[in-house]
Design a protein around this motif. Structure first.
Motif, mmCIF file in Angstrom:
data_model
loop_
_atom_site.group_PDB
_atom_site.id
_atom_site.type_symbol
_atom_site.label_atom_id
_atom_site.label_comp_id
_atom_site.label_asym_id
_atom_site.label_seq_id
_atom_site.Cartn_x
_atom_site.Cartn_y
_atom_site.Cartn_z
ATOM 1 N N ASP A 1 -1.369 14.482 0.685
ATOM 2 C CA ASP A 1 -0.200 15.432 1.042
ATOM 3 C C ASP A 1 -0.007 15.385 2.614
ATOM 4 O O ASP A 1 -0.551 14.640 3.403
ATOM 5 C CB ASP A 1 -0.990 16.837 0.856
ATOM 6 C CG ASP A 1 -2.085 17.090 1.640
ATOM 7 O OD1 ASP A 1 -2.227 16.817 2.813
ATOM 8 O OD2 ASP A 1 -3.012 17.949 1.059
ATOM 9 N N THR A 2 0.993 16.238 2.875
ATOM 10 C CA THR A 2 1.741 16.045 4.162
ATOM 11 C C THR A 2 0.638 16.520 5.449
ATOM 12 O O THR A 2 0.519 15.376 6.217
ATOM 13 C CB THR A 2 2.878 17.376 4.589
ATOM 14 O OG1 THR A 2 3.911 16.819 3.400
ATOM 15 C CG2 THR A 2 3.206 17.185 5.750
ATOM 16 N N GLY A 3 -0.319 17.348 5.337
ATOM 17 C CA GLY A 3 -1.287 17.611 6.217
ATOM 18 C C GLY A 3 -2.100 16.547 6.407
ATOM 19 O O GLY A 3 -2.697 16.345 7.684
ATOM 20 N N LEU A 4 -2.700 15.672 5.458
ATOM 21 C CA LEU A 4 -3.588 14.754 5.512
ATOM 22 C C LEU A 4 -2.695 13.302 6.140
ATOM 23 O O LEU A 4 -3.355 12.680 7.203
ATOM 24 C CB LEU A 4 -4.057 14.119 4.357
ATOM 25 C CG LEU A 4 -5.370 15.090 3.646
ATOM 26 C CD1 LEU A 4 -5.511 14.676 2.190
ATOM 27 C CD2 LEU A 4 -6.383 15.209 4.743
ATOM 28 N N LEU A 5 -1.592 13.236 5.731
ATOM 29 C CA LEU A 5 -0.788 12.237 6.497
ATOM 30 C C LEU A 5 -0.469 12.419 8.088
ATOM 31 O O LEU A 5 -0.934 11.684 8.703
ATOM 32 C CB LEU A 5 0.733 11.873 5.955
ATOM 33 C CG LEU A 5 0.441 11.308 4.446
ATOM 34 C CD1 LEU A 5 2.034 11.525 3.927
ATOM 35 C CD2 LEU A 5 0.026 9.969 4.806
ATOM 36 N N LEU A 6 -0.314 13.592 8.385
ATOM 37 C CA LEU A 6 -0.143 14.064 9.981
ATOM 38 C C LEU A 6 -1.552 14.014 10.574
ATOM 39 O O LEU A 6 -1.473 13.690 11.545
ATOM 40 C CB LEU A 6 0.608 15.501 9.848
ATOM 41 C CG LEU A 6 2.104 15.550 9.193
ATOM 42 C CD1 LEU A 6 2.416 17.098 9.198
ATOM 43 C CD2 LEU A 6 2.894 14.761 9.825
ATOM 44 N N ALA B 1 0.813 -0.991 0.033
ATOM 45 C CA ALA B 1 0.025 -0.035 -0.039
ATOM 46 C C ALA B 1 0.887 1.019 0.074
ATOM 47 O O ALA B 1 1.805 1.372 0.936
ATOM 48 C CB ALA B 1 -0.910 0.331 1.174
ATOM 49 N N VAL B 2 0.673 2.078 -1.027
ATOM 50 C CA VAL B 2 1.864 3.245 -1.209
ATOM 51 C C VAL B 2 0.874 4.380 -1.079
ATOM 52 O O VAL B 2 -0.232 4.843 -1.771
ATOM 53 C CB VAL B 2 2.477 3.300 -2.634
ATOM 54 C CG1 VAL B 2 3.154 4.580 -2.880
ATOM 55 C CG2 VAL B 2 3.087 2.102 -2.644
ATOM 56 N N ARG B 3 1.149 5.286 -0.306
ATOM 57 C CA ARG B 3 0.657 6.724 -0.098
ATOM 58 C C ARG B 3 1.689 7.714 -0.339
ATOM 59 O O ARG B 3 3.013 7.662 0.077
ATOM 60 C CB ARG B 3 0.150 6.952 1.238
ATOM 61 C CG ARG B 3 -1.105 6.032 1.685
ATOM 62 C CD ARG B 3 -1.798 6.358 2.646
ATOM 63 N NE ARG B 3 -1.205 6.780 3.978
ATOM 64 C CZ ARG B 3 -1.735 7.219 5.051
ATOM 65 N NH1 ARG B 3 -3.080 7.945 5.085
ATOM 66 N NH2 ARG B 3 -1.171 7.400 6.147
ATOM 67 N N LEU B 4 1.397 8.744 -1.264
ATOM 68 C CA LEU B 4 2.310 9.792 -1.947
ATOM 69 C C LEU B 4 2.258 10.912 -1.312
ATOM 70 O O LEU B 4 1.071 11.612 -1.640
ATOM 71 C CB LEU B 4 2.545 9.577 -3.218
ATOM 72 C CG LEU B 4 3.458 10.870 -4.197
ATOM 73 C CD1 LEU B 4 4.921 9.932 -3.947
ATOM 74 C CD2 LEU B 4 3.150 10.947 -5.465
ATOM 75 N N ALA B 5 3.189 11.471 -0.534
ATOM 76 C CA ALA B 5 2.948 13.008 -0.054
ATOM 77 C C ALA B 5 3.478 13.902 -1.322
ATOM 78 O O ALA B 5 4.435 14.236 -1.411
ATOM 79 C CB ALA B 5 3.657 13.138 1.145
ATOM 80 N N ALA B 6 2.608 14.178 -2.129
ATOM 81 C CA ALA B 6 2.688 14.942 -3.393
ATOM 82 C C ALA B 6 3.388 16.335 -2.957
ATOM 83 O O ALA B 6 4.169 16.867 -3.769
ATOM 84 C CB ALA B 6 1.613 15.390 -4.149
ATOM 85 N N ASP B 7 3.200 16.907 -2.046
ATOM 86 C CA ASP B 7 3.484 18.181 -1.603
ATOM 87 C C ASP B 7 5.045 18.129 -0.888
ATOM 88 O O ASP B 7 5.688 19.203 -0.484
ATOM 89 C CB ASP B 7 2.770 19.158 -0.768
ATOM 90 C CG ASP B 7 2.384 18.442 0.675
ATOM 91 O OD1 ASP B 7 2.738 17.118 0.639
ATOM 92 O OD2 ASP B 7 1.709 19.153 1.405
ATOM 93 N N ALA B 8 5.569 16.832 -0.790
ATOM 94 C CA ALA B 8 6.844 16.761 -0.171
ATOM 95 C C ALA B 8 7.458 16.018 -1.224
ATOM 96 O O ALA B 8 8.774 15.597 -0.903
ATOM 97 C CB ALA B 8 6.893 15.854 1.072
#
Length: 191
Positions: free
Chosen positions: A180-185, A146-153
């Motif tokens: 994005d970073t905000g959603l991952l955090l 399962a891959v999640r990409l933080a596009a803004d990073a």
């Protein structure tokens, strides 16, 4: 949601991809540096579950890599050349974490799998979105990760190529999730 078994994989945050003044491989227009804040936030949030990768030139190049490296002779240097060092802000946070150095664009394989202790979930950030990040994401997804990409990073060779790579990876939803970073955090805080 960020679970205890999801790792952050930081792709190729190296001097050679950061410095436009001397590297033809650098992300255009200083976009590498625009990812620093988000990368740092993610690396700190994932704590011990962060692995790093480095691109190094094949020594010696084989097959089509010979032709490729002939186009970029200034990058055909030993793996310990300073151009392949992690950038200072990356090196500081990488202390004590696994670092996988490979002479391939895609970093997914046995070395990285061992570094993340066999985790079946990863979040990706780094450079270049349209080369090493893209190929790592696709190879991991092919393996059922399962891959999640933080596009803004992430930063691409150009902003246009960054967008093209993001759009390409989005075609593989739900194997690859663009976020994005905000959603991952946020997911980390609600875990």
């Amino acid at each position: 949601m960020i679970n205890d078994d999801e790792w952050l994989v930081v792709i190729d945050r190296q001097e050679v991809f950061a410095h436009n003044e001397w590297s033809r491989w650098a992300c255009s227009d200083g976009t590498y540096y625009q990812t620093n804040k988000n990368y740092i936030r993610l690396a700190k949030a994932y704590g011990d579950r962060v692995a790093y990768t480095r691109y190094i030139a094949p020594q010696p190049p084989k097959g089509v890599w010979v032709e490729y490296m002939n186009e970029w002779p200034e990058f055909q240097v030993p793996s310990d050349d300073p151009m392949y060092d992690l950038t200072p802000e990356t090196a500081e946070l990488a202390k004590g974490h696994p670092i996988v150095s490979l002479s391939t664009f895609g970093k997914w394989g046995p070395e990285l799998q061992a570094a993340i202790k066999g985790s079946q979930k990863i979040a990706l950030c780094g450079v270049a979105t349209d080369a090493c990040v893209l190929q790592t994401a696709l190879a991991a997804a092919d393996q059922g990760i399962a891959v999640r990409l933080a596009a803004d990073a992430c930063a691409g060779s150009t902003p246009e190529n960054h967008k093209l790579a993001i759009d390409t990876m989005a075609l593989f939803t739900p194997l690859i999730t663009i976020t994005d970073t905000g959603l991952l955090l946020r997911d980390l805080q609600t875990d």
